[in-house]
Design a protein around this motif. Structure first.
Motif, PDB file in Angstrom:
ATOM      1  N   ARG A 266      46.253  44.187  47.184  1.00  0.00           N
ATOM      2  CA  ARG A 266      45.012  43.423  47.376  1.00  0.00           C
ATOM      3  C   ARG A 266      44.251  43.936  48.588  1.00  0.00           C
ATOM      4  N   ARG A 267      44.921  44.230  49.684  1.00  0.00           N
ATOM      5  CA  ARG A 267      44.239  44.702  50.887  1.00  0.00           C
ATOM      6  C   ARG A 267      43.677  46.106  50.676  1.00  0.00           C
ATOM      7  N   TRP A 268      44.417  46.943  49.915  1.00  0.00           N
ATOM      8  CA  TRP A 268      43.864  48.257  49.590  1.00  0.00           C
ATOM      9  C   TRP A 268      42.556  48.106  48.815  1.00  0.00           C
ATOM     10  N   TRP A 269      42.543  47.193  47.851  1.00  0.00           N
ATOM     11  CA  TRP A 269      41.342  47.005  47.035  1.00  0.00           C
ATOM     12  C   TRP A 269      40.173  46.500  47.885  1.00  0.00           C
ATOM     13  N   GLN A 270      40.443  45.571  48.767  1.00  0.00           N
ATOM     14  CA  GLN A 270      39.372  45.015  49.580  1.00  0.00           C
ATOM     15  C   GLN A 270      38.805  46.041  50.571  1.00  0.00           C
ATOM     16  N   GLN A 271      39.693  46.820  51.175  1.00  0.00           N
ATOM     17  CA  GLN A 271      39.266  47.733  52.232  1.00  0.00           C
ATOM     18  C   GLN A 271      38.843  49.112  51.719  1.00  0.00           C
ATOM     19  N   MET A 272      39.415  49.580  50.627  1.00  0.00           N
ATOM     20  CA  MET A 272      39.159  50.946  50.164  1.00  0.00           C
ATOM     21  C   MET A 272      38.764  51.007  48.689  1.00  0.00           C
ATOM     22  N   VAL A 302      54.204  38.077  38.099  1.00  0.00           N
ATOM     23  CA  VAL A 302      53.368  36.919  38.439  1.00  0.00           C
ATOM     24  C   VAL A 302      52.374  37.281  39.546  1.00  0.00           C
ATOM     25  N   ALA A 303      52.876  38.017  40.556  1.00  0.00           N
ATOM     26  CA  ALA A 303      52.003  38.405  41.668  1.00  0.00           C
ATOM     27  C   ALA A 303      50.900  39.350  41.195  1.00  0.00           C
ATOM     28  N   LEU A 304      51.206  40.237  40.253  1.00  0.00           N
ATOM     29  CA  LEU A 304      50.175  41.126  39.712  1.00  0.00           C
ATOM     30  C   LEU A 304      49.122  40.348  38.926  1.00  0.00           C
ATOM     31  N   LEU A 307      46.898  38.714  41.338  1.00  0.00           N
ATOM     32  CA  LEU A 307      45.990  39.701  41.910  1.00  0.00           C
ATOM     33  C   LEU A 307      44.858  40.031  40.944  1.00  0.00           C
ATOM     34  N   ALA A 308      45.180  40.204  39.645  1.00  0.00           N
ATOM     35  CA  ALA A 308      44.164  40.506  38.644  1.00  0.00           C
ATOM     36  C   ALA A 308      43.155  39.370  38.531  1.00  0.00           C
ATOM     37  N   ASP A 309      43.656  38.123  38.591  1.00  0.00           N
ATOM     38  CA  ASP A 309      42.737  36.977  38.529  1.00  0.00           C
ATOM     39  C   ASP A 309      41.825  36.945  39.752  1.00  0.00           C
TER      40      ASP A 309
END
Length: 312
Positions: A266-272, A302-304, A307-309
């Motif tokens: 999630r942090r990779w997606w938000q930052q990069m 479940v965590a994935l 994250l997708a949601d």
């Protein structure tokens, strides 16, 4: 004399002289024999010696044209046997698509550090030659070995890194994964590889390697490698963007869990990731089948989904 006897006589003479004939003398001798036979001499000499008809004709032109000045002078330097630039052309020149086809076959089977210029492949040269032949590139395994050297591949022995037995469909599985990766890359969608790296104790613990220090004054560290209850340990979790060739590392302090892995994504997606792929609708996550991102861990799935949601 019948034709069969003429051919047999020429063949016997050729077999006796062959060890001492160089390329130029061979074609001139063949030309002289053809002239002596007369009509049909080129055909007879070609059948007796195995030399090509153009070679014998070239010898005839040289014989009828006379010897060069350099050959008439025994003290002169011997001329070249072939013209400059003669000989067989490199296979990559006659088949321009060969090198690209070989590189495509190697992409799915290459092992090694992607940052290193030296790579090695798990496919043998014979298997690569067969695969190229199926694509219409007629090439021997010797030529494949030479091309691999030109591409900076090296022949290396195996190293013990695998545990347990391999599934019979293992190669097919990785080929399928490779096709999925290429399909998403063509659509401009992000593909990442994730994994937790070696955990490190935080504090004054012994570490491999050496540094320069004044003689007799080594750095003093703890004698036991027990986790410091206050500092904990460092857990680097990496997210590598295969297409953009950049990465993100999140650092944990306690445990490598599925939630920690998903939070790193999630942090990779938000930052990069969201900046590189602003129009992305899909995300392919490549992970091994163990640890926090194991294939049988329900919390990871479940965590994935969470994250997708969250990122749509």
């Amino acid at each position: 004399m019948p034709d069969s006897e003429i051919i047999a006589a020429v063949r016997n003479k050729y077999q006796a002289l062959r060890p001492v004939l160089d390329e130029k003398v061979r074609r001139r001798w063949a030309a002289c024999e053809a002239m002596a036979i007369g009509w049909g001499g080129i055909t007879a000499v070609a059948e007796a010696t195995g030399l090509s008809r153009p070679t014998i004709r070239a010898g005839l032109a040289e014989v009828r044209g006379g010897a060069s000045d350099a050959e008439e002078d025994p003290d002169a330097e011997r001329p070249r046997l072939r013209q400059v630039g003669g000989g067989r052309r490199r296979v990559t020149e006659s088949d321009p698509g060969l090198l690209k086809a070989l590189q495509a076959l190697l992409e799915a089977s290459t092992r090694g550090d992607p940052q290193s210029p030296l790579l090695w492949t798990s496919k043998s040269t014979r298997h690569l030659a067969e695969a190229l032949a199926h694509q219409g590139h007629q090439v021997s395994h010797h030529t494949v070995a030479r091309l691999l050297e030109d591409l900076h591949y090296s022949l290396q022995a195996n190293r013990k890194t695998q545990e347990g037995s391999s599934h019979p469909d293992r190669n097919a599985q990785f080929a399928h994964i490779n096709k999925q990766v290429q399909a998403l890359q063509k659509r401009g969608q992000p593909v990442v590889s994730v994994d937790a790296k070696k955990k490190e104790l935080i504090g004054d613990f012994k570490n491999a390697g050496r540094e320069w220090h004044p003689q007799g004054q080594p750095v003093k560290v703890r004698s036991k490698d027990f986790v410091d209850q206050h500092l904990g340990k460092g857990i680097p979790y990496g997210v590598y963007d295969i297409t953009a060739n950049n990465g993100w590392v999140s650092g944990g302090m306690d445990h490598d869990t599925a939630q920690f892995a998903a939070e790193s994504l999630r942090r990779w997606w938000q930052q990069m990731g969201s900046r590189v792929y602003p129009k992305a609708k899909e995300l392919l996550v490549m992970a091994d089948a163990g640890g926090s991102n194991g294939s049988r861990i329900r919390l990871w799935k479940v965590a994935l989904q969470e994250l997708a949601d969250a990122i749509g």
